[in-house]
Design a protein around this motif. Sequence first.
Motif, mmCIF file in Angstrom:
data_model
loop_
_atom_site.group_PDB
_atom_site.id
_atom_site.type_symbol
_atom_site.label_atom_id
_atom_site.label_comp_id
_atom_site.label_asym_id
_atom_site.label_seq_id
_atom_site.Cartn_x
_atom_site.Cartn_y
_atom_site.Cartn_z
ATOM 1 N N ARG A 78 0.738 -1.214 -0.064
ATOM 2 C CA ARG A 78 -0.039 0.022 0.084
ATOM 3 C C ARG A 78 0.778 1.450 0.061
ATOM 4 N NH1 ARG A 78 -5.192 -0.618 3.983
ATOM 5 N NH2 ARG A 78 -6.345 -2.010 2.975
ATOM 6 N N PRO A 123 -1.030 1.766 -4.429
ATOM 7 C CA PRO A 123 -1.955 2.818 -4.971
ATOM 8 C C PRO A 123 -1.275 4.011 -5.525
ATOM 9 C CG PRO A 123 -2.290 2.101 -2.495
ATOM 10 C CD PRO A 123 -0.926 1.717 -2.930
ATOM 11 N N ASN A 124 -0.105 4.557 -5.495
ATOM 12 C CA ASN A 124 0.195 5.484 -6.103
ATOM 13 C C ASN A 124 0.525 5.341 -7.544
ATOM 14 O OD1 ASN A 124 0.816 7.431 -3.846
ATOM 15 N ND2 ASN A 124 1.935 5.796 -3.005
ATOM 16 N N GLY A 164 -2.967 4.729 -9.028
ATOM 17 C CA GLY A 164 -3.675 6.088 -8.817
ATOM 18 C C GLY A 164 -3.131 7.185 -10.224
ATOM 19 N N ALA A 168 -4.704 -1.737 -5.293
ATOM 20 C CA ALA A 168 -5.002 -0.826 -6.259
ATOM 21 C C ALA A 168 -6.461 -0.485 -6.333
ATOM 22 C CB ALA A 168 -4.620 -1.563 -7.529
ATOM 23 N N PRO A 225 -8.740 2.759 -3.481
ATOM 24 C CA PRO A 225 -8.615 4.009 -3.587
ATOM 25 C C PRO A 225 -9.368 4.923 -4.690
ATOM 26 C CG PRO A 225 -6.461 3.542 -2.897
ATOM 27 C CD PRO A 225 -7.496 1.979 -3.246
ATOM 28 N N GLN A 226 -9.072 4.024 -5.867
ATOM 29 C CA GLN A 226 -9.678 4.461 -7.378
ATOM 30 C C GLN A 226 -11.385 4.243 -7.236
ATOM 31 O OE1 GLN A 226 -7.853 6.228 -8.976
ATOM 32 N NE2 GLN A 226 -6.137 5.204 -7.514
ATOM 33 N N ARG A 280 -4.688 10.434 -7.184
ATOM 34 C CA ARG A 280 -3.473 10.389 -6.703
ATOM 35 C C ARG A 280 -3.339 10.789 -5.189
ATOM 36 N NH1 ARG A 280 -0.453 13.734 -10.974
ATOM 37 N NH2 ARG A 280 -2.732 14.177 -11.799
ATOM 38 N N ALA A 330 -4.847 7.824 -3.323
ATOM 39 C CA ALA A 330 -3.804 6.769 -3.263
ATOM 40 C C ALA A 330 -2.644 7.270 -2.074
ATOM 41 C CB ALA A 330 -3.035 6.601 -4.607
ATOM 42 N N SER A 354 -1.622 5.088 1.009
ATOM 43 C CA SER A 354 -0.333 4.657 1.359
ATOM 44 C C SER A 354 0.273 5.427 2.477
ATOM 45 C CB SER A 354 0.680 5.505 0.079
ATOM 46 O OG SER A 354 0.189 5.039 -1.050
#
Length: 384
Positions: free
Chosen positions: A49, A53-54, A57, A106, A109-110, A323, A326, A330
């Motif tokens: 994480r 995610p970044n 994102g 992944a 967050p999106q 982002r 994300a 993170s």
Amino acid sequence: MPYLRVSGFYFFYFALLGALVPYWSLYLESLHFDAQTIGLLMATLHISRIFAPNLWGWIADHTGQRVKVVQFGALMAWIVFIAIFWQGTALGVGLTMLAFSFFWNAVLPQFEVLTLKLLGKDKAKYSHIRLWGSVGFIFAVLMIGALLEVVEIGVLPWILLMIMLLIWLNSLLIKPAKEVAGADHHDTRSMRHIMFIPQVQVFFLIFFLIQLGHGPYYTFYSLMMLDLGYSSAQVGWLWAVGVLAEVALFWMMPWIFKHLSLRLVMLISLALCVLRWMLIGLFSQEYWVMMLSQLLHAATFGSLHAVGIALVSHYFSPSTQGRGQALFSSAGFGAGGAAGAILSGVLWGVMGSATFYIAAMVSLLGFGLAWVWIRPEKVLKLDS
């Protein structure tokens, strides 16, 4: 994106957490791993994480294909997880968990960005959709707690795989045509500007500390309660009570946000974090005190999560929302969660339940930072 499909996704996603967080450490113990190894293995769920995610994102913000990112992550998560059935060593289990969580992390967050876009100006109603995730968590934690009274813990990976399949199937019901791409997918200057705002930096630090403080709870709470003589069904009910309180709070969040500032909700919730960890450290043998401490989950996770999502929406511009979410994942669930799991794994063998006192101190530090720094009204919302 119909309400039922969105709510269903949250239901299955957090049902997986309800199966994973309370019981995975029990499965790892059944493989004869010690406390430090269990802490490190639980940390693998958080380590990805920090960066995954970044990456996802960035891809979603720059392509506008957020739905496809969610669907691909959900697909690859269950495919990779199949390898767990052939793993018996700490290295093998750890690598499988790391690979699975890279794709799994992944997704949420999106999906949060998609949900907020769906709601538009009605973002206060986010909690009414998100509460179905809590319902899914409760369903899973109670059903599995009862099931483990009659079957061996070895069945857990099969349950997890089934839930992952349901997450993926639900994601297929979300139509890419419904997605709205950001106005400017290359707004790197705006992203840098946001990240250099001191209040935003402290915001991420606070959520790192919040999840660091949750480390002993997510890693060793179930094991501690079983060692104290509680049954797996009782442990399941304790987890469920916490999430029931979270559901009630999510239902009330629109009213709370209407009458209380984000700053005040954050400060109250952080103070209750300190109280909760102290209660668990001092009175873990008292079942009804543990019930009370679980009710405080409404604050330590529920309201803090809702405040965090709202502040990301406040701090970040439309083209950087993916982002921003994300980074939120993170800093908190990623870096903070991994550090909490590793640190609690190191301390647990020495301190036992007294590790929760460290969690209380960490939360107190977060409260102090929020008291000084978190004043959202002083940060202009950026609309690129």
